[in-house]
Design a protein around this motif. Sequence first.
Motif, PDB file in Angstrom:
ATOM      1  N   ASP A 187       0.805  -1.219   0.000  1.00 29.46           N
ATOM      2  CA  ASP A 187       0.000   0.000   0.000  1.00 29.46           C
ATOM      3  C   ASP A 187       0.840   1.272   0.000  1.00 29.46           C
ATOM      4  O   ASP A 187       0.650   2.137  -0.847  1.00 29.46           O
TER       5      ASP A 187
ATOM      6  N   GLU B 256      -5.154   7.732  -5.323  1.00 32.48           N
ATOM      7  CA  GLU B 256      -5.701   6.468  -4.837  1.00 32.48           C
ATOM      8  C   GLU B 256      -6.155   5.584  -5.999  1.00 32.48           C
ATOM      9  O   GLU B 256      -5.955   4.363  -5.976  1.00 32.48           O
ATOM     10  N   ASP B 257      -6.757   6.196  -7.008  1.00 33.47           N
ATOM     11  CA  ASP B 257      -7.176   5.420  -8.188  1.00 33.47           C
ATOM     12  C   ASP B 257      -5.967   4.807  -8.896  1.00 33.47           C
ATOM     13  O   ASP B 257      -5.994   3.630  -9.299  1.00 33.47           O
TER      14      ASP B 257
ATOM     15  N   SER C 103      -4.588   1.939  -6.924  1.00 29.89           N
ATOM     16  CA  SER C 103      -5.422   0.752  -7.106  1.00 29.89           C
ATOM     17  C   SER C 103      -5.076   0.043  -8.419  1.00 29.89           C
ATOM     18  O   SER C 103      -5.009  -1.192  -8.472  1.00 29.89           O
TER      19      SER C 103
ATOM     20  N   SER D 299      -1.862  -1.851  -7.974  1.00 28.33           N
ATOM     21  CA  SER D 299      -2.083  -3.077  -7.200  1.00 28.33           C
ATOM     22  C   SER D 299      -2.649  -4.180  -8.084  1.00 28.33           C
ATOM     23  O   SER D 299      -2.228  -5.338  -7.998  1.00 28.33           O
ATOM     24  N   ARG D 300      -3.592  -3.817  -8.953  1.00 30.26           N
ATOM     25  CA  ARG D 300      -4.180  -4.825  -9.841  1.00 30.26           C
ATOM     26  C   ARG D 300      -3.143  -5.349 -10.829  1.00 30.26           C
ATOM     27  O   ARG D 300      -3.138  -6.537 -11.178  1.00 30.26           O
TER      28      ARG D 300
ATOM     29  N   ASP E 210      -8.894  -4.531  -4.419  1.00 24.47           N
ATOM     30  CA  ASP E 210      -9.873  -3.546  -4.871  1.00 24.47           C
ATOM     31  C   ASP E 210      -9.549  -2.245  -4.157  1.00 24.47           C
ATOM     32  O   ASP E 210      -8.595  -2.153  -3.394  1.00 24.47           O
ATOM     33  N   ARG E 211     -10.344  -1.250  -4.399  1.00 22.93           N
ATOM     34  CA  ARG E 211      -9.989   0.090  -3.917  1.00 22.93           C
ATOM     35  C   ARG E 211      -9.890   0.144  -2.398  1.00 22.93           C
ATOM     36  O   ARG E 211      -9.169   0.956  -1.845  1.00 22.93           O
TER      37      ARG E 211
END
Length: 395
Positions: free
Chosen positions: A117, A196-197, A200, A203-204, A217-218
């Motif tokens: 994160d 934040e978007d 995300s 991360s994906r 997910d978010r």
Amino acid sequence: GRAGRVKPGHCFRFFSRNRHRGMDKYEVPEMLRTPLEGLVLQIKTLRLSGTIHEVFKSALEPPAEQSVGAALTTLSEIGAIDSNEELTPLGYHLAALPVDVRLGKMLLYGALFKCVDPIVLTAATISYKSPFVAPMEQRELADAARRAFGTASSDHLTTLNAISAWRKIRDEHGRNFERQWCRKHFLSLETLQTIEDMASQFSRQLYDIGFLTERPDRRSFGLMGCSQANKYSGNQRVIAAVLTAGLYPNVARVHRAVGTGKLSFTTGATAQQQEVHVHPRSINHNTRGLEADWLIFHDKVKSTRVYLHDSTLITPYPLLLFGGALKVSHSTRRASLEGLGAEFVVAPRTAVVFKELRRHMDVMLTALIGKGVRGKHAGPPTQDEQSKLGDQGAA
């Protein structure tokens, strides 16, 4: 756009005739106007015959030799290719990430060291922009608000603290109070949401190439979350080490004047040292209490001086683990990093530990090749290449 090309029509241009006359007839090819590191990695995964320089020369409009050489130097510095211009285990994974190679390396090691994160958020901030705003008429108040989030002599961790505080306010008090809180603390709400978007999405992408075992997910990767992927997200030293992996060789040395303790900073090897200055808006500006001798930074920009932007104080250990080629002299108890122009006093046993840790990281990266949900994302290595990768890990 199609008027006059596919049938008669009228074309309205929202700029002057003089500007139109000065425009190029055709857009400059992407290969000539963007960094080539990602393209080099893609070429290597395709296993085209010939050297990288030869492949580029076969293009209709080949890039300059200097640009190709700079891309190869960057990839070599971060460990994506070896001395024979062959992909390393790290290079295979970087080829699958549609991001700048340095940020890609940071993301990969963020997953390996279980601090996803904070690293995806930092990578998003570097890719986009800082969430802090500083109106001209309120510059001092904005700087004070930013420093209130300051921690660990790090601009990156300061930004993470601000994002963490914003997330808490949003989740506990709702949207209306969230906007008021952002204005009070000189933070852009729109920028925070974009960061934040983007985080995300990063991360994906890590999940798609097999570096995360649970689909993100978010909301699932909240800062300090209990997910295994964030097991060490609260450890600032681990985060700083992973930042070093991504930002190296953007390293500055901290010098202290005898008697006064005044700080100065230099970058580059001894023969090409350049005096630099920490940017006035940095947490590390005008700080005499820096306890370590090294800073990593995102960028340096020349204006009236050469300024370092977004810096973090680090100890030598992250450099020894993630820096350039490590050379050890057991007789003199010294270790040096290729290109850094500095020596470290290291006990022989400690130097062996660092070399072994580097080897194990290569082994882990090799094991993850082809494990993503999208299949063997970087073009799986042949049996001969797999043997070479294993040899690199054992070296």
